[in-house]
Scaffold this motif. Structure first.
Motif, PDB file in Angstrom:
ATOM      1  N   LYS A  50       0.888  -1.180   0.038  1.00 17.10           N
ATOM      2  CA  LYS A  50      -0.048   0.082   0.008  1.00 17.10           C
ATOM      3  C   LYS A  50       0.951   1.147  -0.004  1.00 17.10           C
ATOM      4  CE  LYS A  50      -4.317  -1.760   0.607  1.00 17.10           C
ATOM      5  NZ  LYS A  50      -5.603  -1.164  -0.356  1.00 17.10           N
ATOM      6  N   ARG A  51       1.954   1.227   0.673  1.00 16.77           N
ATOM      7  CA  ARG A  51       2.743   2.326   0.892  1.00 16.77           C
ATOM      8  C   ARG A  51       3.405   2.862  -0.462  1.00 16.77           C
ATOM      9  NH1 ARG A  51       5.758   5.041   5.057  1.00 16.77           N
ATOM     10  NH2 ARG A  51       4.756   3.624   6.503  1.00 16.77           N
ATOM     11  N   THR A  52       4.026   1.751  -1.174  1.00 12.97           N
ATOM     12  CA  THR A  52       4.682   1.884  -2.453  1.00 12.97           C
ATOM     13  C   THR A  52       3.630   2.250  -3.317  1.00 12.97           C
ATOM     14  OG1 THR A  52       6.188   0.167  -1.642  1.00 12.97           O
ATOM     15  CG2 THR A  52       6.014   0.514  -4.047  1.00 12.97           C
ATOM     16  N   ASP A  53       2.226   1.759  -3.403  1.00 11.06           N
ATOM     17  CA  ASP A  53       1.494   2.085  -4.452  1.00 11.06           C
ATOM     18  C   ASP A  53       1.021   3.517  -4.239  1.00 11.06           C
ATOM     19  OD1 ASP A  53      -0.595  -0.868  -4.207  1.00 11.06           O
ATOM     20  OD2 ASP A  53       1.346  -0.498  -5.257  1.00 11.06           O
ATOM     21  N   PHE A  54       0.814   3.933  -2.861  1.00 10.43           N
ATOM     22  CA  PHE A  54       0.440   5.393  -2.710  1.00 10.43           C
ATOM     23  C   PHE A  54       1.547   6.478  -3.151  1.00 10.43           C
ATOM     24  CE2 PHE A  54      -1.957   8.478  -0.770  1.00 10.43           C
ATOM     25  CZ  PHE A  54      -1.235   9.376  -0.228  1.00 10.43           C
ATOM     26  N   ALA A  55       2.933   6.174  -2.852  1.00  7.73           N
ATOM     27  CA  ALA A  55       3.981   6.774  -3.489  1.00  7.73           C
ATOM     28  C   ALA A  55       3.893   6.768  -5.053  1.00  7.73           C
ATOM     29  CB  ALA A  55       5.343   6.209  -2.913  1.00  7.73           C
ATOM     30  N   ALA A  56       3.695   5.816  -5.478  1.00 10.12           N
ATOM     31  CA  ALA A  56       3.567   5.543  -7.019  1.00 10.12           C
ATOM     32  C   ALA A  56       2.532   6.419  -7.581  1.00 10.12           C
ATOM     33  CB  ALA A  56       3.526   4.003  -7.404  1.00 10.12           C
ATOM     34  N   ARG A  57       1.481   6.692  -7.051  1.00  8.62           N
ATOM     35  CA  ARG A  57       0.317   7.550  -7.449  1.00  8.62           C
ATOM     36  C   ARG A  57       0.844   8.859  -7.472  1.00  8.62           C
ATOM     37  NH1 ARG A  57      -3.352   4.254  -4.766  1.00  8.62           N
ATOM     38  NH2 ARG A  57      -3.603   5.979  -3.099  1.00  8.62           N
ATOM     39  N   ALA A  58       1.873   9.318  -6.712  1.00  3.92           N
ATOM     40  CA  ALA A  58       2.289  10.639  -6.785  1.00  3.92           C
ATOM     41  C   ALA A  58       3.351  10.858  -7.840  1.00  3.92           C
ATOM     42  CB  ALA A  58       2.940  10.967  -5.429  1.00  3.92           C
ATOM     43  N   ALA A  59       3.737  10.152  -8.542  1.00  2.84           N
ATOM     44  CA  ALA A  59       4.828  10.214  -9.549  1.00  2.84           C
ATOM     45  C   ALA A  59       4.061  11.019 -10.781  1.00  2.84           C
ATOM     46  CB  ALA A  59       5.317   8.843 -10.237  1.00  2.84           C
ATOM     47  N   GLY A  60       4.841  11.943 -11.170  1.00  2.00           N
ATOM     48  CA  GLY A  60       4.422  12.927 -12.242  1.00  2.00           C
ATOM     49  C   GLY A  60       3.715  14.077 -11.817  1.00  2.00           C
ATOM     50  N   SER A  61       3.286  14.136 -10.376  1.00  3.45           N
ATOM     51  CA  SER A  61       2.722  15.414  -9.823  1.00  3.45           C
ATOM     52  C   SER A  61       3.587  16.263  -9.208  1.00  3.45           C
ATOM     53  CB  SER A  61       1.573  14.783  -8.673  1.00  3.45           C
ATOM     54  OG  SER A  61       2.306  14.179  -7.673  1.00  3.45           O
ATOM     55  N   ILE A  62       2.946  17.258  -8.605  1.00  7.91           N
ATOM     56  CA  ILE A  62       3.813  18.220  -8.060  1.00  7.91           C
ATOM     57  C   ILE A  62       3.345  18.313  -6.531  1.00  7.91           C
ATOM     58  CG2 ILE A  62       4.306  20.925  -7.655  1.00  7.91           C
ATOM     59  CD1 ILE A  62       4.835  19.810 -10.374  1.00  7.91           C
ATOM     60  N   LEU A  63       4.428  18.123  -5.788  1.00  7.70           N
ATOM     61  CA  LEU A  63       4.338  17.868  -4.087  1.00  7.70           C
ATOM     62  C   LEU A  63       4.870  19.217  -3.257  1.00  7.70           C
ATOM     63  CD1 LEU A  63       5.410  14.183  -4.028  1.00  7.70           C
ATOM     64  CD2 LEU A  63       2.878  14.827  -3.773  1.00  7.70           C
ATOM     65  N   LYS A  64       4.326  19.485  -2.313  1.00  5.82           N
ATOM     66  CA  LYS A  64       4.681  20.364  -1.547  1.00  5.82           C
ATOM     67  C   LYS A  64       5.225  19.803  -0.480  1.00  5.82           C
ATOM     68  CE  LYS A  64       1.464  24.117  -2.612  1.00  5.82           C
ATOM     69  NZ  LYS A  64       0.454  25.076  -1.942  1.00  5.82           N
ATOM     70  N   VAL A  65       6.638  19.835  -0.339  1.00  4.85           N
ATOM     71  CA  VAL A  65       7.708  19.153   0.596  1.00  4.85           C
ATOM     72  C   VAL A  65       8.360  20.027   1.503  1.00  4.85           C
ATOM     73  CG1 VAL A  65       9.559  17.583   0.754  1.00  4.85           C
ATOM     74  CG2 VAL A  65       7.780  17.468  -1.222  1.00  4.85           C
ATOM     75  N   LEU A  66       8.163  19.548   2.760  1.00  7.43           N
ATOM     76  CA  LEU A  66       9.242  20.414   3.699  1.00  7.43           C
ATOM     77  C   LEU A  66      10.602  19.593   4.043  1.00  7.43           C
ATOM     78  CD1 LEU A  66       9.531  22.363   5.864  1.00  7.43           C
ATOM     79  CD2 LEU A  66       8.369  20.930   7.684  1.00  7.43           C
ATOM     80  N   LEU A  67      11.623  20.388   3.552  1.00  9.06           N
ATOM     81  CA  LEU A  67      12.752  19.658   3.493  1.00  9.06           C
ATOM     82  C   LEU A  67      13.325  19.563   5.003  1.00  9.06           C
ATOM     83  CD1 LEU A  67      13.944  21.123   0.348  1.00  9.06           C
ATOM     84  CD2 LEU A  67      13.347  18.590   0.467  1.00  9.06           C
ATOM     85  N   GLU A  68      13.684  18.384   5.271  1.00 10.57           N
ATOM     86  CA  GLU A  68      14.135  18.440   6.789  1.00 10.57           C
ATOM     87  C   GLU A  68      15.617  18.073   6.862  1.00 10.57           C
ATOM     88  OE1 GLU A  68      10.239  15.806   7.569  1.00 10.57           O
ATOM     89  OE2 GLU A  68      12.006  15.617   9.103  1.00 10.57           O
ATOM     90  N   GLU A  69      16.205  17.138   5.956  1.00 15.92           N
ATOM     91  CA  GLU A  69      17.643  17.053   6.175  1.00 15.92           C
ATOM     92  C   GLU A  69      18.170  16.487   4.749  1.00 15.92           C
ATOM     93  OE1 GLU A  69      15.163  12.787   7.680  1.00 15.92           O
ATOM     94  OE2 GLU A  69      17.133  13.435   8.720  1.00 15.92           O
ATOM     95  N   ARG A  70      19.650  16.186   4.843  1.00 22.29           N
ATOM     96  CA  ARG A  70      20.150  15.568   3.654  1.00 22.29           C
ATOM     97  C   ARG A  70      20.584  14.248   4.005  1.00 22.29           C
ATOM     98  NH1 ARG A  70      22.558  17.709  -0.698  1.00 22.29           N
ATOM     99  NH2 ARG A  70      22.746  19.965  -0.224  1.00 22.29           N
ATOM    100  N   ILE A  71      20.269  13.254   3.273  1.00 16.60           N
ATOM    101  CA  ILE A  71      20.417  11.864   3.257  1.00 16.60           C
ATOM    102  C   ILE A  71      21.226  11.337   1.991  1.00 16.60           C
ATOM    103  CG2 ILE A  71      19.884   9.663   3.680  1.00 16.60           C
ATOM    104  CD1 ILE A  71      17.417  10.950   5.270  1.00 16.60           C
ATOM    105  N   GLU A  72      22.392  10.720   2.023  1.00 19.40           N
ATOM    106  CA  GLU A  72      22.916  10.168   0.905  1.00 19.40           C
ATOM    107  C   GLU A  72      22.923  11.322  -0.024  1.00 19.40           C
ATOM    108  OE1 GLU A  72      21.670   5.818   2.022  1.00 19.40           O
ATOM    109  OE2 GLU A  72      20.856   6.677   0.231  1.00 19.40           O
ATOM    110  N   GLY A  73      23.271  12.559   0.236  1.00 19.90           N
ATOM    111  CA  GLY A  73      23.374  13.801  -0.868  1.00 19.90           C
ATOM    112  C   GLY A  73      22.347  14.298  -1.307  1.00 19.90           C
TER     113      GLY A  73
END
Ligand code: SF4
Length: 445
Positions: free
Chosen positions: A362-385
């Motif tokens: 379910k988690r992967t499917d939900f993330a996949a549905r976001a592909a191609g859309s514009i998301l508003k993201v609060l950037l918290e940290e840098r991980i692996e660059g």
């Protein structure tokens, strides 16, 4: 003086530990890691399962080994629900119940006159210490506005451990949010033990929706997330407030606990599967991209293989974004501990594993549905660059960008999915008060 604190259990317990830390820090005490030598060790205990009790005592023994001369203080839910068990433990110096910051301080300083300082929170109203705590870095802060619970689900020890439900007045909640904003936080998570019970104890009584409307009108913070609310307490009004106000993140955590009606009845939950489905559909109708997460217990006493099959099919059929799965374990002192017809441990494990696997899908499917859309993201940290953070609808997002964007909300064009995380390009920094179409500075990737 050096103190160390170990915390078991839920976000509310982590919140309480952060409050203890900031209090002792204000007294000039120095924080040490729990693995290091310290003058005082505090164990903020959990008692949600028998195993949590055992772990709490193991930490006390460890503290005693680390420094035989240190003061070992037990607080939290086990201290509150079963002080006698800790009082009988030779490595413990003091047992301090919930909502007694003064006693805890005295115990830390070695000035406490009693060994056990615990009140009956089902009878006494212990005030809620209101403070704003950042558990994850400096971008998102938890605000505890309710404590305790009066619901008595049959599997749960919380009403006995954290006492009767009590709330913080709306005015103080708004002031606390202002304080968070002044300290630069961009997101506040409204949390409590039983948030749906908010306000019933206040004079005059209030409801969560009243507070949400006040927050919508007055909160200077751009992102407000509701931590968890029971399905029967998620009203049409609450859904409309969240759907109708840009500040609220379209994310609901609705603990279902079981997807089968007979089991829900034995759990003494206050809804059935039809009601849960109706609430989920109502949310999705109002906010098609909203994230709905849930808590699930696997292997509750009396749950037959057929009932589990129904349970599994029910949650499989719902547009849920993620699950937290808990294998049922007997909790002494709860009503369910007296139930017969227990499910075999290996079968509980198998059912929990099946639900977790479904939850990952379910988690992967939900993330996949976001592909191609514009998301508003609060950037918290840098991980692996890459810069990482959560979208408003609780998708984990990673993107390339300069460190100066940390603690900023940005628009990310989501490209592809990597596990349950979305990877994308930052297209715009969102400046508070400027909507993304006209305002805001374009960001070169
Ligand atoms: S609502 Fe039920 S599960 Fe939640 S804290 Fe209260 S008794 Fe426990």
């Amino acid at each position: 003086m050096r103190f160390a604190i170990a915390t078991l259990g839920c976000k509310v317990n982590q919140y309480d530990s952060a409050m203890i830390e900031s209090r002792l820090g204000a007294l000039g005490m120095e924080r040490a890691e729990f693995s290091e030598p310290a003058d005082v060790y505090i164990v903020n205990t959990c008692t949600i399962t028998d195993r949590a009790d055992t772990e709490s005592l193991r930490l006390a023994r460890r503290a005693r080994r680390l420094n035989p001369h240190a003061r070992v203080i037990m607080t939290g839910c086990l201290a509150q629900a079963n002080p006698a068990r800790l009082d009988n433990a030779s490595m413990v110096d003091a047992v301090v119940g919930l909502g007694r910051p003064g006693d805890l301080e005295r115990a830390v300083r070695g000035e406490a006159t009693e060994r056990v300082m615990v009140a009956n929170l089902r009878k006494e109203r212990a005030a809620i210490e209101l403070g704003t705590v950042a558990l994850d870095g400096r971008t998102r802060a938890y605000l505890k506005l309710q404590e305790g619970c009066d619901q008595f689900c049959t599997f749960c020890i919380v009403p006995f451990a954290r006492g009767q439900s009590r709330s913080v007045e709306p005015r103080r909640v708004i002031e606390a949010i202002d304080g968070l904003h002044a300290r630069g936080f961009r997101e506040v998570i409204l949390t409590g033990v039983h948030l749906g019970g908010y306000g019933r104890d206040l004079d005059p009584p209030a409801v969560l929706e009243d507070l949400l409307e006040m927050v919508a009108e007055r909160s200077p913070i751009e992102r407000v997330r509701i931590s968890s609310i029971d399905p029967e307490e998620l009203s049409d009004r609450a859904i409309a407030i969240v759907a109708g106000n840009e500040k609220f993140c379209p994310h609901f955590h609705l603990p279902l606990q079981s997807g089968e009606d007979a089991t829900l009845a034995r759990m003494r939950r206050r809804y059935d599967t039809a009601h849960f489905r109706e609430r989920v559909e109502r949310v999705v109708a109002a906010m098609p991209t909203a994230a709905i997460g849930t808590d699930l217990i696997a292997g509750f006493p009396g749950e037959s293989p057929f009932q589990f099959e129904q349970y599994f099919r029910f949650v499989e059929s719902l547009p849920l974004a993620y699950f937290h799965v808990f294998p049922y374990s007997v909790r002494a002192g709860t009503t369910a501990a007296k139930f017969g017809d227990r499910v075999a441990p290996a079968e509980i494990k198998r059912r929990a594993a099946a639900l977790r696997a479904l939850g990952e899908r379910k988690r992967t499917d939900f993330a996949a549905r976001a592909a191609g859309s514009i998301l508003k993201v609060l950037l918290e940290e840098r991980i692996e660059g890459r810069l990482c953070g959560y979208s408003r609808n609780y998708v984990r997002v990673a993107a390339d960008g300069p460190a100066e964007l940390i603690n900023s909300e940005v628009e990310v064009e989501a490209s592809f999915v990597e596990g349950a995380q979305v990877v994308g390009q930052i297209i715009r920094r969102i400046i508070p008060g400027c909507d993304s179409l006209r305002g805001g500075a374009a960001v070169s990737a």
